[in-house]
Scaffold this motif. Structure first.
Motif, PDB file in Angstrom:
ATOM      1  N   GLU A  94       0.864  -1.181   0.000  1.00 33.79           N
ATOM      2  CA  GLU A  94       0.000   0.000   0.000  1.00 33.79           C
ATOM      3  C   GLU A  94       0.900   1.232   0.000  1.00 33.79           C
ATOM      4  O   GLU A  94       1.716   1.413   0.908  1.00 33.79           O
ATOM      5  CB  GLU A  94      -0.916  -0.007   1.224  1.00 33.79           C
ATOM      6  N   PHE A  95       0.746   2.066  -1.022  1.00 32.90           N
ATOM      7  CA  PHE A  95       1.633   3.212  -1.195  1.00 32.90           C
ATOM      8  C   PHE A  95       0.857   4.519  -1.064  1.00 32.90           C
ATOM      9  O   PHE A  95      -0.206   4.690  -1.678  1.00 32.90           O
ATOM     10  CB  PHE A  95       2.308   3.178  -2.571  1.00 32.90           C
ATOM     11  N   ALA A  96       1.393   5.428  -0.259  1.00 32.16           N
ATOM     12  CA  ALA A  96       0.885   6.799  -0.164  1.00 32.16           C
ATOM     13  C   ALA A  96       2.040   7.720  -0.550  1.00 32.16           C
ATOM     14  O   ALA A  96       3.115   7.657   0.049  1.00 32.16           O
ATOM     15  CB  ALA A  96       0.400   7.106   1.247  1.00 32.16           C
ATOM     16  N   ILE A  97       1.819   8.567  -1.555  1.00 30.38           N
ATOM     17  CA  ILE A  97       2.917   9.321  -2.167  1.00 30.38           C
ATOM     18  C   ILE A  97       2.575  10.804  -2.220  1.00 30.38           C
ATOM     19  O   ILE A  97       1.456  11.183  -2.571  1.00 30.38           O
ATOM     20  CB  ILE A  97       3.200   8.801  -3.591  1.00 30.38           C
ATOM     21  N   ASP A  98       3.547  11.624  -1.874  1.00 32.15           N
ATOM     22  CA  ASP A  98       3.435  13.075  -2.032  1.00 32.15           C
ATOM     23  C   ASP A  98       4.459  13.493  -3.072  1.00 32.15           C
ATOM     24  O   ASP A  98       5.662  13.495  -2.811  1.00 32.15           O
ATOM     25  CB  ASP A  98       3.689  13.786  -0.705  1.00 32.15           C
ATOM     26  N   ARG A  99       3.972  13.828  -4.252  1.00 32.36           N
ATOM     27  CA  ARG A  99       4.854  14.218  -5.345  1.00 32.36           C
ATOM     28  C   ARG A  99       4.911  15.740  -5.398  1.00 32.36           C
ATOM     29  O   ARG A  99       4.024  16.397  -5.931  1.00 32.36           O
ATOM     30  CB  ARG A  99       4.328  13.637  -6.665  1.00 32.36           C
ATOM     31  N   GLY A 100       5.947  16.324  -4.793  1.00 36.15           N
ATOM     32  CA  GLY A 100       6.091  17.767  -4.752  1.00 36.15           C
ATOM     33  C   GLY A 100       6.864  18.294  -5.946  1.00 36.15           C
ATOM     34  O   GLY A 100       7.297  17.543  -6.822  1.00 36.15           O
ATOM     35  N   GLY A 101       7.050  19.599  -5.969  1.00 35.08           N
ATOM     36  CA  GLY A 101       7.778  20.205  -7.070  1.00 35.08           C
ATOM     37  C   GLY A 101       9.261  19.916  -7.021  1.00 35.08           C
ATOM     38  O   GLY A 101       9.939  19.919  -8.049  1.00 35.08           O
ATOM     39  N   THR A 102       9.791  19.648  -5.828  1.00 33.06           N
ATOM     40  CA  THR A 102      11.222  19.393  -5.677  1.00 33.06           C
ATOM     41  C   THR A 102      11.502  17.981  -5.200  1.00 33.06           C
ATOM     42  O   THR A 102      12.352  17.288  -5.755  1.00 33.06           O
ATOM     43  CB  THR A 102      11.832  20.404  -4.683  1.00 33.06           C
ATOM     44  N   PHE A 103      10.794  17.538  -4.159  1.00 28.77           N
ATOM     45  CA  PHE A 103      11.014  16.202  -3.623  1.00 28.77           C
ATOM     46  C   PHE A 103       9.735  15.375  -3.682  1.00 28.77           C
ATOM     47  O   PHE A 103       8.625  15.909  -3.629  1.00 28.77           O
ATOM     48  CB  PHE A 103      11.501  16.265  -2.169  1.00 28.77           C
ATOM     49  N   THR A 104       9.921  14.073  -3.776  1.00 32.07           N
ATOM     50  CA  THR A 104       8.815  13.118  -3.723  1.00 32.07           C
ATOM     51  C   THR A 104       9.018  12.212  -2.517  1.00 32.07           C
ATOM     52  O   THR A 104      10.094  11.630  -2.348  1.00 32.07           O
ATOM     53  CB  THR A 104       8.759  12.274  -5.010  1.00 32.07           C
ATOM     54  N   ASP A 105       7.990  12.112  -1.680  1.00 30.38           N
ATOM     55  CA  ASP A 105       8.044  11.264  -0.492  1.00 30.38           C
ATOM     56  C   ASP A 105       7.128  10.069  -0.691  1.00 30.38           C
ATOM     57  O   ASP A 105       5.950  10.227  -1.039  1.00 30.38           O
ATOM     58  CB  ASP A 105       7.618  12.058   0.744  1.00 30.38           C
ATOM     59  N   VAL A 106       7.667   8.887  -0.462  1.00 28.92           N
ATOM     60  CA  VAL A 106       6.918   7.642  -0.649  1.00 28.92           C
ATOM     61  C   VAL A 106       6.789   6.934   0.693  1.00 28.92           C
ATOM     62  O   VAL A 106       7.793   6.626   1.341  1.00 28.92           O
ATOM     63  CB  VAL A 106       7.619   6.723  -1.670  1.00 28.92           C
ATOM     64  N   PHE A 107       5.553   6.703   1.109  1.00 29.23           N
ATOM     65  CA  PHE A 107       5.262   5.937   2.324  1.00 29.23           C
ATOM     66  C   PHE A 107       4.668   4.604   1.887  1.00 29.23           C
ATOM     67  O   PHE A 107       3.734   4.566   1.083  1.00 29.23           O
ATOM     68  CB  PHE A 107       4.268   6.696   3.205  1.00 29.23           C
ATOM     69  N   ALA A 108       5.206   3.520   2.406  1.00 32.95           N
ATOM     70  CA  ALA A 108       4.734   2.195   1.998  1.00 32.95           C
ATOM     71  C   ALA A 108       4.450   1.331   3.215  1.00 32.95           C
ATOM     72  O   ALA A 108       5.234   1.301   4.169  1.00 32.95           O
ATOM     73  CB  ALA A 108       5.772   1.512   1.110  1.00 32.95           C
ATOM     74  N   ARG A 109       3.308   0.638   3.167  1.00 36.09           N
ATOM     75  CA  ARG A 109       3.009  -0.408   4.145  1.00 36.09           C
ATOM     76  C   ARG A 109       3.169  -1.737   3.416  1.00 36.09           C
ATOM     77  O   ARG A 109       2.417  -2.049   2.494  1.00 36.09           O
ATOM     78  CB  ARG A 109       1.602  -0.260   4.708  1.00 36.09           C
ATOM     79  N   ARG A 165       7.839   1.461   5.337  1.00 37.16           N
ATOM     80  CA  ARG A 165       9.012   1.989   4.643  1.00 37.16           C
ATOM     81  C   ARG A 165       8.739   3.421   4.188  1.00 37.16           C
ATOM     82  O   ARG A 165       7.631   3.749   3.763  1.00 37.16           O
ATOM     83  CB  ARG A 165       9.339   1.133   3.413  1.00 37.16           C
ATOM     84  N   VAL A 166       9.759   4.257   4.281  1.00 33.35           N
ATOM     85  CA  VAL A 166       9.667   5.640   3.815  1.00 33.35           C
ATOM     86  C   VAL A 166      10.865   5.914   2.921  1.00 33.35           C
ATOM     87  O   VAL A 166      11.994   5.540   3.255  1.00 33.35           O
ATOM     88  CB  VAL A 166       9.645   6.636   4.995  1.00 33.35           C
ATOM     89  N   MET A 167      10.626   6.563   1.795  1.00 38.23           N
ATOM     90  CA  MET A 167      11.711   6.875   0.865  1.00 38.23           C
ATOM     91  C   MET A 167      11.523   8.280   0.317  1.00 38.23           C
ATOM     92  O   MET A 167      10.392   8.723   0.084  1.00 38.23           O
ATOM     93  CB  MET A 167      11.743   5.860  -0.280  1.00 38.23           C
ATOM     94  N   LYS A 168      12.629   8.986   0.120  1.00 40.26           N
ATOM     95  CA  LYS A 168      12.608  10.354  -0.398  1.00 40.26           C
ATOM     96  C   LYS A 168      13.462  10.422  -1.656  1.00 40.26           C
ATOM     97  O   LYS A 168      14.602   9.952  -1.666  1.00 40.26           O
ATOM     98  CB  LYS A 168      13.152  11.321   0.657  1.00 40.26           C
ATOM     99  N   LEU A 169      12.898  11.007  -2.716  1.00 39.95           N
ATOM    100  CA  LEU A 169      13.593  11.118  -3.995  1.00 39.95           C
ATOM    101  C   LEU A 169      13.417  12.519  -4.561  1.00 39.95           C
ATOM    102  O   LEU A 169      12.444  13.213  -4.244  1.00 39.95           O
ATOM    103  CB  LEU A 169      13.026  10.112  -5.005  1.00 39.95           C
ATOM    104  N   LEU A 170      14.349  12.923  -5.414  1.00 39.71           N
ATOM    105  CA  LEU A 170      14.152  14.142  -6.182  1.00 39.71           C
ATOM    106  C   LEU A 170      13.001  13.926  -7.160  1.00 39.71           C
ATOM    107  O   LEU A 170      12.909  12.879  -7.805  1.00 39.71           O
ATOM    108  CB  LEU A 170      15.421  14.507  -6.951  1.00 39.71           C
ATOM    109  N   SER A 171      12.113  14.899  -7.272  1.00 40.95           N
ATOM    110  CA  SER A 171      10.967  14.738  -8.173  1.00 40.95           C
ATOM    111  C   SER A 171      11.392  14.657  -9.630  1.00 40.95           C
ATOM    112  O   SER A 171      10.702  14.052 -10.452  1.00 40.95           O
ATOM    113  CB  SER A 171       9.977  15.893  -7.979  1.00 40.95           C
ATOM    114  N   GLU A 172      12.509  15.281  -9.954  1.00 36.18           N
ATOM    115  CA  GLU A 172      13.035  15.208 -11.317  1.00 36.18           C
ATOM    116  C   GLU A 172      14.518  14.897 -11.262  1.00 36.18           C
ATOM    117  O   GLU A 172      15.289  15.628 -10.650  1.00 36.18           O
ATOM    118  CB  GLU A 172      12.806  16.532 -12.062  1.00 36.18           C
ATOM    119  N   ASP A 173      14.882  13.810 -11.882  1.00 39.00           N
ATOM    120  CA  ASP A 173      16.289  13.411 -11.986  1.00 39.00           C
ATOM    121  C   ASP A 173      16.437  12.606 -13.271  1.00 39.00           C
ATOM    122  O   ASP A 173      16.587  11.380 -13.251  1.00 39.00           O
ATOM    123  CB  ASP A 173      16.705  12.582 -10.769  1.00 39.00           C
TER     124      ASP A 173
END
Length: 498
Positions: free
Chosen positions: A5-20, A27-35
């Motif tokens: 189960e994924f809950a995601i916040d896709r921002g203008g700079t960073f994307t945060d991924v929350f996973a059950r 699990r929590v993961m943070k990525l650049l929204s554009e790379d």
């Protein structure tokens, strides 16, 4: 056993991924929204990495991801918010009843700054206006202007009888629409004066436009079926301006999975705080998609920690800052102005300003300016070492508020270098030279501004911009002083000082 189960916040700079995960692991993961050098879509990449690590199975990045094992995906995104703030939406045209071409330019004549001697009109979202010959009016037996016996009579959605004074001249309109396509405009906002009660004329125009090759058509009667044509028109224009951006992003997201995620429940957060299926996610309801998720999280986690005191949510991202208030129930508005554009749609009461960690710093005519342009995730601030401009984040790094030793070495073109403080100092030295060369930058006899002075000046400008919405939600509305409230600081790239 339930799947991922994924809950995601896709921002203008960073994307945060929350996973059950299936076993209940979080699990929590943070990525650049554009790379673009490493992945095409950040939410999809976050899902891929988590599933790869948890399942011990290799999912090649260049192949569509197999969604088997995913129960649902829920996402909030600032794609529409940032497109509106930065005015980088789809090129669009306005189709309106003849005689009303300047209606949305005139607007409602509201003057937010009544004593301002240099009023700047918000930039229009549409590029071209096309007037169409059509007219529908309410039937009145006492009206002597037309003989209603010779006119076509129709029944509106409210049961009222209407007179069709003039049908749409589709032959004449077709040539005008062809001209728009030739000019590269493929999105339309159709706003006919009385379409709220009888939408057939707008639907005829939509059918013609889609046949000619327009990629998107927003009908005011569908987006905001209401009497008042000015807010209805603004909302339709916002939808035509933003929906193609939303659809382009959704198509890119879907294409990263096998079967386009048809077997997975995918829901997107709307501006009102509710979830909607991906297929029904449209621009006019997506302006506050990302910030709305923050308000829901604020209500579920922070309220009640200190009695029943109202909570002020402060969400500083890379591109914008969103401020909200929660006092036990969600506060909704049904007409709000975002980035100078009035939108008639249910929204959580959120104040957004174009100032965040990635806001670009400018010095023009002796004035320190912050934003609204953002460096985004790519190239990002100078400290990312990818050729970006000076930003609020760089100013905080220059002042020692960000410590490179506490950040992972994921910067630079090869993503294995620390934050570039040296590059930031050099850029601010150049900026300080420009500032000190301006004749009115300092008082006669005073010392030149240092690098730290210049960096702090930009921080103060950014802070003032971000404090305004807090005052608007508290002091301006005569609520208790916000020092008695609980502040919740969400994820941000810069440091804010109050």
């Amino acid at each position: 056993m339930p799947g991922f189960e994924f809950a995601i916040d896709r921002g203008g700079t960073f994307t945060d991924v929350f996973a059950r995960c299936p076993g209940g692991k979080i699990r929590v993961m943070k990525l650049l929204s554009e790379d673009p050098a490493h992945y095409v879509d950040a939410p999809r990449e976050g899902i891929r990495r988590i599933m790869e690590e948890e399942l011990g199975q290799k999912f090649p990045i260049e192949e569509p991801l197999d969604p088997t094992g995913i129960s649902w995906i829920r996402m909030g995104t600032t794609v529409a918010t940032n497109a509106l703030l930065e005015r980088c939406g789809e090129r669009c045209a306005l189709v309106i009843t003849r005689g009303f071409r300047d209606l949305l330019h005139i607007g409602n004549q509201a003057r937010p700054s009544i004593f301002d001697l240099a009023i700047q009109m918000p930039e229009k979202l549409y590029e071209v206006v096309v007037e169409v010959d059509e007219r529908v009016v309410l039937h009145q037996d006492s009206c002597q202007l037309h003989n209603s016996k010779k006119l076509k009579m129709v029944t509106g959605v409210t049961g009222e009888q209407l007179e069709v004074w003039q049908s749409v001249n589709l032959a004449d309109l077709e040539g005008k629409l062809q001209g728009l396509l030739t000019a590269g405009i493929k999105s339309l906002a159709v706003v006919l004066i009385h379409s709220y009660i009888w939408a057939k004329h707008e639907e005829e125009i939509e059918k013609l436009a889609l046949r000619l090759g327009f990629s998107h058509v927003s009908l005011s009667s569908r987006v905001a079926p209401m009497v008042r044509v000015v807010p209805r028109g603004f909302t339709a224009c916002a939808d035509a301006y933003l929906s193609p951006c939303i659809q382009s992003y959704l198509q890119g997201f879907r294409s990263g999975f096998k079967n386009d995620l048809k077997l997975v429940q995918v829901l997107f957060m709307q501006s009102d705080g509710g979830l909607t299926p991906m297929e029904k996610f449209i621009g006019s309801r997506a302006v506050l998609s990302g910030p709305a998720g923050g308000v829901v999280g604020l209500a579920r986690t922070a309220y009640g920690l200190d009695g029943q005191k109202p909570v002020i949510g402060f969400d500083m991202g890379g591109t914008s800052t969103d401020v909200s208030r929660y006092a036990g129930e969600y506060e909704h508005v049904f007409e709000a102005t975002t980035a100078g554009v009035p939108i008639q749609a249910p929204q959580l009461d959120i104040n957004t300003v174009a100032a965040g960690g990635g806001s670009i710093l400018f010095y023009r005519n002796g004035i320190f300016l912050v934003g609204p342009e953002s460096a985004g995730a790519f190239p990002g601030p100078i400290c990312y070492k990818k050729g970006g401009p000076l930003t609020v984040t760089d100013a905080n790094l220059c002042l020692g508020r960000l410590l490179p030793n506490y950040f992972p070495k994921i910067f630079g073109k090869s993503e294995d270098e620390p934050l570039g403080k040296k590059e930031v100092i050099e850029a601010f030295e150049t900026m300080a030279q420009r500032v000190n060369q301006y004749p009115e930058s300092r008082k006669p006899g005073s010392n030149p501004l240092t690098v730290e002075d210049v960096a702090m000046g930009f921080i103060q400008v950014a802070n003032e911009a971000m404090c305004r919405p807090i005052r608007a939600l508290t002091q301006v509305r005569t609520f208790s002083n916000f020092t008695t409230s609980v502040f919740l600081f969400f994820d941000f790239e810069g440091i804010v000082r109050f």
